[in-house]
Design an enzyme around this catalytic site. Structure first.
Site, mmCIF file in Angstrom:
data_model
loop_
_atom_site.group_PDB
_atom_site.id
_atom_site.type_symbol
_atom_site.label_atom_id
_atom_site.label_comp_id
_atom_site.label_asym_id
_atom_site.label_seq_id
_atom_site.Cartn_x
_atom_site.Cartn_y
_atom_site.Cartn_z
ATOM 1 N N LYS A 115 0.827 -1.211 0.000
ATOM 2 C CA LYS A 115 0.000 0.000 0.000
ATOM 3 C C LYS A 115 0.857 1.254 0.000
ATOM 4 O O LYS A 115 0.468 2.266 -0.575
ATOM 5 C CB LYS A 115 -0.968 0.007 1.188
ATOM 6 C CG LYS A 115 -2.145 -0.941 0.982
ATOM 7 C CD LYS A 115 -3.335 -0.557 1.820
ATOM 8 C CE LYS A 115 -4.520 -1.465 1.508
ATOM 9 N NZ LYS A 115 -5.618 -1.334 2.444
ATOM 10 N N LYS A 197 -4.015 -11.226 -6.367
ATOM 11 C CA LYS A 197 -5.348 -11.403 -5.764
ATOM 12 C C LYS A 197 -6.353 -10.433 -6.405
ATOM 13 O O LYS A 197 -5.971 -9.354 -6.876
ATOM 14 C CB LYS A 197 -5.284 -11.226 -4.247
ATOM 15 C CG LYS A 197 -5.352 -9.804 -3.761
ATOM 16 C CD LYS A 197 -5.776 -9.716 -2.282
ATOM 17 C CE LYS A 197 -5.904 -8.249 -1.922
ATOM 18 N NZ LYS A 197 -6.325 -7.938 -0.598
ATOM 19 N N LYS A 200 -10.550 -5.011 -4.475
ATOM 20 C CA LYS A 200 -11.554 -3.981 -4.749
ATOM 21 C C LYS A 200 -10.912 -2.676 -5.194
ATOM 22 O O LYS A 200 -11.575 -1.835 -5.786
ATOM 23 C CB LYS A 200 -12.527 -3.790 -3.584
ATOM 24 C CG LYS A 200 -11.933 -3.546 -2.197
ATOM 25 C CD LYS A 200 -13.057 -3.208 -1.204
ATOM 26 C CE LYS A 200 -13.100 -3.945 0.109
ATOM 27 N NZ LYS A 200 -11.981 -3.823 1.032
HETATM 28 P P1 TYM Z 1 -10.708 -6.279 3.308
HETATM 29 O O1 TYM Z 1 -11.774 -5.255 3.485
HETATM 30 O O2 TYM Z 1 -9.600 -5.997 2.351
HETATM 31 O O3 TYM Z 1 -11.358 -7.641 2.876
HETATM 32 C C1 TYM Z 1 -12.433 -8.225 3.586
HETATM 33 C C2 TYM Z 1 -12.276 -9.734 3.627
HETATM 34 O O4 TYM Z 1 -12.230 -10.252 2.295
HETATM 35 C C3 TYM Z 1 -11.093 -11.097 2.148
HETATM 36 N N1 TYM Z 1 -10.604 -10.979 0.753
HETATM 37 C C4 TYM Z 1 -10.410 -12.027 -0.059
HETATM 38 N N2 TYM Z 1 -10.578 -13.356 0.112
HETATM 39 C C5 TYM Z 1 -10.295 -14.154 -0.939
HETATM 40 N N3 TYM Z 1 -9.847 -13.697 -2.139
HETATM 41 C C6 TYM Z 1 -9.666 -12.370 -2.352
HETATM 42 N N4 TYM Z 1 -9.251 -11.939 -3.539
HETATM 43 C C7 TYM Z 1 -9.947 -11.472 -1.279
HETATM 44 N N5 TYM Z 1 -9.881 -10.120 -1.153
HETATM 45 C C8 TYM Z 1 -10.276 -9.845 0.105
HETATM 46 C C9 TYM Z 1 -10.075 -10.538 3.136
HETATM 47 O O5 TYM Z 1 -9.116 -11.519 3.473
HETATM 48 C C10 TYM Z 1 -10.971 -10.184 4.301
HETATM 49 O O6 TYM Z 1 -11.233 -11.327 5.094
HETATM 50 N N6 TYM Z 1 -7.785 -5.754 7.328
HETATM 51 C C11 TYM Z 1 -9.024 -6.326 6.842
HETATM 52 C C12 TYM Z 1 -10.244 -5.822 7.600
HETATM 53 C C13 TYM Z 1 -10.184 -6.005 9.062
HETATM 54 C C14 TYM Z 1 -10.334 -7.219 9.776
HETATM 55 C C15 TYM Z 1 -10.228 -6.874 11.139
HETATM 56 C C16 TYM Z 1 -10.544 -8.539 9.366
HETATM 57 C C17 TYM Z 1 -9.975 -5.012 9.986
HETATM 58 N N7 TYM Z 1 -10.015 -5.540 11.222
HETATM 59 C C18 TYM Z 1 -10.299 -7.852 12.143
HETATM 60 C C19 TYM Z 1 -10.631 -9.512 10.381
HETATM 61 C C20 TYM Z 1 -10.518 -9.162 11.716
HETATM 62 C C21 TYM Z 1 -9.183 -5.958 5.388
HETATM 63 O O7 TYM Z 1 -8.614 -5.013 4.898
HETATM 64 O O8 TYM Z 1 -10.101 -6.693 4.724
#
Ligand code: TYM
Length: 332
Positions: A115, A197, A200
């Site tokens: 990032k 991956k 979004k």
């Molecule tokens: P975020 O918002 O990027 O993504 C949300 C969830 O989607 C999963 N994910 C994927 N899984 C499979 N293939 C993909 N291409 C893919 N892209 C995203 C992510 O692994 C995630 O589970 N840091 C986290 C948000 C967060 C969080 C937490 C998660 C903040 N605090 C505490 C768990 C526990 C994030 O940016 O997810």
């Protein structure tokens, strides 16, 4: 444990339109836990501002993410659904844990490196300490299990290290959480560059299938998906594009890779891509419909947010008071 149940926590950032990666890797699996676990699912708007957001869009996406949680099967009566910034304990514990997290540990986080390369003009301190806030999210609820995609594994390991370190200094304070990754779907790849991956924030919208895409868009995107010069639909080393499409197809149909190989034996990639598109569009249709219905009822979403924040605050404050006492804060 809460009411004799183990605790599940997860979060999604309202930082863009959610993709089938978010759906298959995370959100779709959340409802599996609703009956047997005490579940907290958070819309993590505080994490989202580590990258510059347009305020009106952040606000709209916060509602949308909550609506998608519900549209993907999370019943607000059985799960605590809430918005992170509505529960100040996240920020408070985040600060405290910053003081128990090493600079070197945060420097090694691959998401920070990615990032900060992508947003070179805004490498802010929040982006750097993002994983400590994530640890606070999880540890506040004495979480046992965290359903996430593979890309969050390193952050979760850090959360475990922070919990273990804190417990080592002050005695048992936090439950050390375990990650939960779906057997299939924990790593959905980009349709244009299948070694990366699906994200979004990808600027190439053809590489990404959004949960709310129309059927026509979904079919078109899968039709254009990058594959390879072979013609056989088989799961094999080096066939990243096909492996990814097979994974997506398997997630939406429940079929095994063997079954898929047999189904498309003697057929070409064209037929297969069309089938993947159809399965994905059909699988998402009910989510889209329910989402539209929910977004038309802001009052209901606000009620869910309010109840969720009250419930989450109750449990978060318990952990926070314990932490404050242990580290030597005075209380009034
Ligand atoms: P975020 O918002 O990027 O993504 C949300 C969830 O989607 C999963 N994910 C994927 N899984 C499979 N293939 C993909 N291409 C893919 N892209 C995203 C992510 O692994 C995630 O589970 N840091 C986290 C948000 C967060 C969080 C937490 C998660 C903040 N605090 C505490 C768990 C526990 C994030 O940016 O997810």
């Amino acid at each position: 444990m809460i009411d004799d149940k183990k605790v599940v926590f997860s979060g999604v950032q309202p930082s863009g339109n959610l993709t089938i990666g978010n759906y298959l890797g995370a959100i779709r699996n959340f409802s599996e836990f609703s009956d047997l676990y005490k579940c907290f699912y958070c819309v993590v708007d505080m994490h989202a501002i580590t990258v510059r957001q347009v305020p009106a869009e952040l606000r709209r996406r916060t509602y949308e993410t909550l609506a998608l949680y519900i549209a993907c099967g999370l019943d607000p009566k059985k799960n605590t659904l809430y918005v992170q910034s509505h529960v100040p304990a996240h920020a408070e514990l985040g600060w405290i844990l910053n003081c128990y997290t090493m600079f070197g540990e945060l420097s090694r986080m691959t998401q920070f490196k990615d990032k900060s390369a992508k947003h070179a003009d805004n490498v802010n301190a929040g982006l750097f300490t993002y994983p400590t806030l994530m640890a606070a999210d999880i540890l506040l609820y004495q979480t046992d299990l965290v359903p996430v995609g593979v890309d969050q594994k390193q952050h979760l390991e850090l959360a475990r290290d922070i919990a273990t370190r804190f417990n080592g200094v002050y005695g048992d304070t936090f439950v050390v959480p375990e990650p939960y990754m779906a057997k299939s779907g924990a790593k959905i790849a980009s349709l244009a560059e299948p070694t990366k991956k699906m994200s979004k924030s990808d600027e190439n919208t053809n590489a990404v299938v959004y949960i709310l895409d129309s059927k026509d868009d979904i079919l078109r995107k899968f039709k254009r998906a990058v594959t390879d010069s072979d013609t056989r639909v088989v799961f094999a080393e080096g066939k990243d594009g096909i492996n990814n499409l097979m994974t997506i197809y398997s997630c939406f149909t429940g079929k095994t890779f063997d079954e898929i190989e047999r189904e498309f034996d003697g057929k070409g990639y064209g037929d297969f891509k069309l089938a993947v598109g159809e399965a994905c569009a059909d699988g998402l249709a009910p989510v889209r419909e329910e989402f539209a219905r929910l977004m038309a009822d802001k009052a209901y979403l606000e009620e869910v947010m309010k109840n969720g924040a009250a419930e989450a605050s109750y449990y978060a404050r318990k952990t926070l008071s314990k932490v404050k006492r242990k580290i030597g804060y005075t209380s009034l």
